[in-house]
Design an enzyme around this catalytic site. Structure first.
Site, short mmCIF file in Angstrom:
data_model
loop_
_atom_site.label_atom_id
_atom_site.label_comp_id
_atom_site.label_asym_id
_atom_site.label_seq_id
_atom_site.Cartn_x
_atom_site.Cartn_y
_atom_site.Cartn_z
N ASP A 9 86.01 -10.95 9.48
CA ASP A 9 87.56 -10.00 9.72
C ASP A 9 87.11 -8.73 10.37
O ASP A 9 87.99 -8.95 12.12
CB ASP A 9 87.87 -9.95 8.27
N TYR A 20 83.95 -12.28 -1.14
CA TYR A 20 84.76 -12.85 -2.02
C TYR A 20 83.64 -13.96 -3.03
O TYR A 20 83.94 -14.42 -4.33
CB TYR A 20 85.58 -14.32 -1.29
N GLY A 68 81.46 -15.40 1.92
CA GLY A 68 81.00 -13.45 1.99
C GLY A 68 81.48 -12.55 0.55
O GLY A 68 80.65 -12.87 -0.54
N1 AR6 Z 1 80.60 -15.26 12.83
C1 AR6 Z 1 80.42 -15.94 12.02
N2 AR6 Z 1 80.11 -16.06 10.70
C2 AR6 Z 1 80.29 -14.38 10.10
C3 AR6 Z 1 80.39 -13.74 11.09
C4 AR6 Z 1 81.36 -14.31 12.46
N3 AR6 Z 1 80.68 -12.74 12.78
N4 AR6 Z 1 80.55 -12.27 9.90
C5 AR6 Z 1 80.07 -12.74 8.70
N5 AR6 Z 1 80.36 -14.49 8.62
P1 AR6 Z 1 83.38 -12.47 4.30
P2 AR6 Z 1 85.22 -13.52 2.64
C6 AR6 Z 1 80.14 -14.65 7.28
O1 AR6 Z 1 82.55 -11.58 3.87
O2 AR6 Z 1 83.84 -14.04 1.56
C7 AR6 Z 1 86.59 -8.80 4.86
O3 AR6 Z 1 86.46 -7.92 4.30
C8 AR6 Z 1 79.53 -14.51 6.11
O4 AR6 Z 1 78.28 -14.49 7.01
O5 AR6 Z 1 83.59 -12.51 5.86
O6 AR6 Z 1 86.11 -14.35 3.09
C9 AR6 Z 1 88.08 -9.54 4.72
O7 AR6 Z 1 88.59 -8.30 4.83
C10 AR6 Z 1 80.06 -15.23 5.13
O8 AR6 Z 1 79.26 -16.17 4.75
O9 AR6 Z 1 84.19 -13.03 4.00
C11 AR6 Z 1 88.56 -10.22 3.27
O10 AR6 Z 1 88.89 -8.81 2.64
C12 AR6 Z 1 81.19 -15.36 5.86
O11 AR6 Z 1 81.15 -15.10 7.07
C13 AR6 Z 1 87.30 -9.98 2.88
O12 AR6 Z 1 86.36 -9.97 3.49
C14 AR6 Z 1 82.26 -15.33 4.66
O13 AR6 Z 1 82.27 -13.94 4.24
C15 AR6 Z 1 87.32 -11.56 2.23
O14 AR6 Z 1 85.05 -12.39 2.10
#
Ligand code: AR6
Length: 170
Positions: A36, A126, A124
């Site tokens: 995000d 969550y 991530g």
């Molecule tokens: N490109 C692709 N994947 C990514 C990238 C990127 N640039 N950066 C991280 N990931 P997360 P969630 C992966 O924590 O668990 C935020 O603060 C990461 O390695 O981004 O759904 C939001 O505002 C992981 O596998 O999202 C919410 O508050 C995946 O993206 C909360 O985090 C998701 O990790 C949502 O948590």
């Protein structure tokens, strides 16, 4: 109706040129960490402005878990960002993860997107284990057909996540 082509990619989703990329947001839609934060940084401040506008008009209470909202993608190479809120592991109903994927696909179709790329939503901050994510996403995509969407990319950020997705999808 045809089955879109699925690809498993190890990439930074902010670099992907597609009709739509999906953001793993939170219900505030006002940004956060992880993917995000990366999407908002790369898209530029207009993305936050559009998200604020959505909050002020259509979604005063925020975006519920499993639901979706669409914005433009501004400085990103994609055309649209579809924002969804994944379930928090051990707190929310894990079946809501399927809703995130299905509702994103539906909204992409409504906006005539031929290509859509997903991060591993909820794996991530969550806390959803990557193998549960891979199994869930595979189930959704195995049953998905479309007249509009031709390509679906599953974008993993770490080598380990990529290997696990590959194992489920190959
Ligand atoms: N490109 C692709 N994947 C990514 C990238 C990127 N640039 N950066 C991280 N990931 P997360 P969630 C992966 O924590 O668990 C935020 O603060 C990461 O390695 O981004 O759904 C939001 O505002 C992981 O596998 O999202 C919410 O508050 C995946 O993206 C909360 O985090 C998701 O990790 C949502 O948590």
């Amino acid at each position: 109706m045809e089955k879109p082509e699925n690809s498993i990619l190890k990439r930074d989703i902010t670099k992907i040129k597609a009709d739509a990329i999906v953001n793993a947001a939170n219900s505030s839609l006002l940004g956060g960490g992880g993917v995000d934060g990366a999407i908002h940084r790369a898209a530029g401040p207009q993305l936050l402005e559009e998200c604020k506008e959505i909050r002020n008009t259509k979604l005063p209470e925020g975006l519920p878990t499993g639901q979706v909202a669409i914005t433009k993608a501004y400085n990103l190479p994609a055309k649209y960002v579809i924002h969804t809120v994944g379930p928090i592991y051990n707190k929310d109903d894990i079946s809501l993860l399927k809703d995130c994927y299905l509702n994103s696909l539906k909204l992409a179709e409504e906006n005539n997107c031929q290509s859509i790329n997903f991060p591993a939503i909820s794996t991530g901050i969550y806390g959803v284990p990557i193998d549960i994510s891979a199994k869930t996403v595979k189930e959704v995509l195995d049953n998905f057909k479309s007249d509009i969407i031709k390509e679906i990319g599953l974008v993993l950020f770490s080598e380990n996540d990529y290997i696990i997705y590959k194992k489920y999808f190959d």
